[in-house]
Design an enzyme around this catalytic site. Sequence first.
Site, PDB file in Angstrom:
ATOM      1  N   SER A  70       0.832  -1.206   0.000  1.00  0.00           N
ATOM      2  CA  SER A  70       0.000   0.000   0.000  1.00  0.00           C
ATOM      3  C   SER A  70       0.867   1.256   0.000  1.00  0.00           C
ATOM      4  CB  SER A  70      -0.912   0.024   1.223  1.00  0.00           C
ATOM      5  OG  SER A  70      -1.743  -1.105   1.241  1.00  0.00           O
TER       6      SER A  70
HETATM    7  N1  SAH Z   1      -1.287  -4.547   3.986  1.00  0.00           N
HETATM    8  C1  SAH Z   1      -0.447  -4.630   2.815  1.00  0.00           C
HETATM    9  C2  SAH Z   1      -1.205  -4.477   1.532  1.00  0.00           C
HETATM   10  C3  SAH Z   1      -1.753  -5.740   1.110  1.00  0.00           C
HETATM   11  S1  SAH Z   1      -2.569  -5.756  -0.442  1.00  0.00           S
HETATM   12  C4  SAH Z   1       0.653  -3.595   2.921  1.00  0.00           C
HETATM   13  O1  SAH Z   1       1.023  -3.190   3.981  1.00  0.00           O
HETATM   14  O2  SAH Z   1       1.191  -3.172   1.914  1.00  0.00           O
HETATM   15  C5  SAH Z   1      -3.992  -6.674   0.042  1.00  0.00           C
HETATM   16  C6  SAH Z   1      -3.754  -8.110   0.454  1.00  0.00           C
HETATM   17  O3  SAH Z   1      -5.036  -8.652   0.792  1.00  0.00           O
HETATM   18  C7  SAH Z   1      -3.187  -9.007  -0.638  1.00  0.00           C
HETATM   19  O4  SAH Z   1      -1.989  -9.600  -0.184  1.00  0.00           O
HETATM   20  C8  SAH Z   1      -4.271 -10.058  -0.851  1.00  0.00           C
HETATM   21  O5  SAH Z   1      -3.761 -11.348  -1.115  1.00  0.00           O
HETATM   22  C9  SAH Z   1      -5.015 -10.032   0.484  1.00  0.00           C
HETATM   23  N2  SAH Z   1      -6.389 -10.518   0.456  1.00  0.00           N
HETATM   24  C10 SAH Z   1      -7.345 -10.349  -0.491  1.00  0.00           C
HETATM   25  N3  SAH Z   1      -8.493 -10.965  -0.142  1.00  0.00           N
HETATM   26  C11 SAH Z   1      -8.258 -11.540   1.089  1.00  0.00           C
HETATM   27  C12 SAH Z   1      -9.033 -12.322   1.986  1.00  0.00           C
HETATM   28  N4  SAH Z   1     -10.311 -12.654   1.729  1.00  0.00           N
HETATM   29  N5  SAH Z   1      -8.475 -12.732   3.148  1.00  0.00           N
HETATM   30  C13 SAH Z   1      -7.180 -12.414   3.444  1.00  0.00           C
HETATM   31  N6  SAH Z   1      -6.391 -11.697   2.632  1.00  0.00           N
HETATM   32  C14 SAH Z   1      -6.912 -11.251   1.465  1.00  0.00           C
END
Ligand code: SAH
Length: 220
Positions: A70
């Site tokens: 992010s």
């Molecule tokens: N928090 C992260 C950003 C992650 S992007 C950061 O600090 O940069 C969003 C993440 O959510 C992805 O890795 C994706 O695989 C996960 N994701 C999507 N749907 C999900 C679900 N139902 N349960 C758990 N994780 C999920």
Amino acid sequence: MTDLRIAGIGMTSARTRDRLVQRLRDQGIVNPAVLERIRNVPRHIFVDEALGSRAYEDTALPIGFGQTISQPYIVARMTEALLDGGPLARVLEIGTGCGYQSAVLSPLVTTLFTIERIAPLMERARERLKELGMRNVRFRHGDGSVGWKAHGPFDGILVAAAPLSVPAAWLQQLKPGGRLIVPVGPEGEQQLVRFTQKDQRLEKQNLGPVAFVPLLGGTG
Ligand code: SAH
């Protein structure tokens, strides 16, 4: 990984991070604890070495598996919206990804519970947080749309992937006074929303447009 790699040099140095913090301040982030975390977390170790020199730009970057780390402004904004009135005890994070948001958040809460549906991303995040000495984070590989009932209810829930509508389980797993920060809606039309459990009712606050990857079902 050496201490020098964590501390950073050149484009990943303390001075580069200070510039990012100033930028976030200019964009309206005011919570000093949040700004301090952005300054202290070495974002460059959460991305591929080839992208390290871009780690302190205020932008999302690829982390593999079609996912992104992010944008720092969004991490700061969500963390600030979650904490609002001060530190929290039990917090659930959905969408661990590379673990950057977890690293920003974990010292500001007593225990952070985090769920990721893509196992290799979760394992890498676990290693990085361990390396940074963060010991209050519990990981789960699974579908976060059902929350994590066994460890709830939570003082806060922070979601890093956008559902079309908010799963009931998240609201059910919030303590009285608890807050849920979540991007909601289809691609191109998402809004960041804060739900607060107040006097048996749910207060909803719109925090503005955002762009997140979609919340997916099952595990990857
Ligand atoms: N928090 C992260 C950003 C992650 S992007 C950061 O600090 O940069 C969003 C993440 O959510 C992805 O890795 C994706 O695989 C996960 N994701 C999507 N749907 C999900 C679900 N139902 N349960 C758990 N994780 C999920």
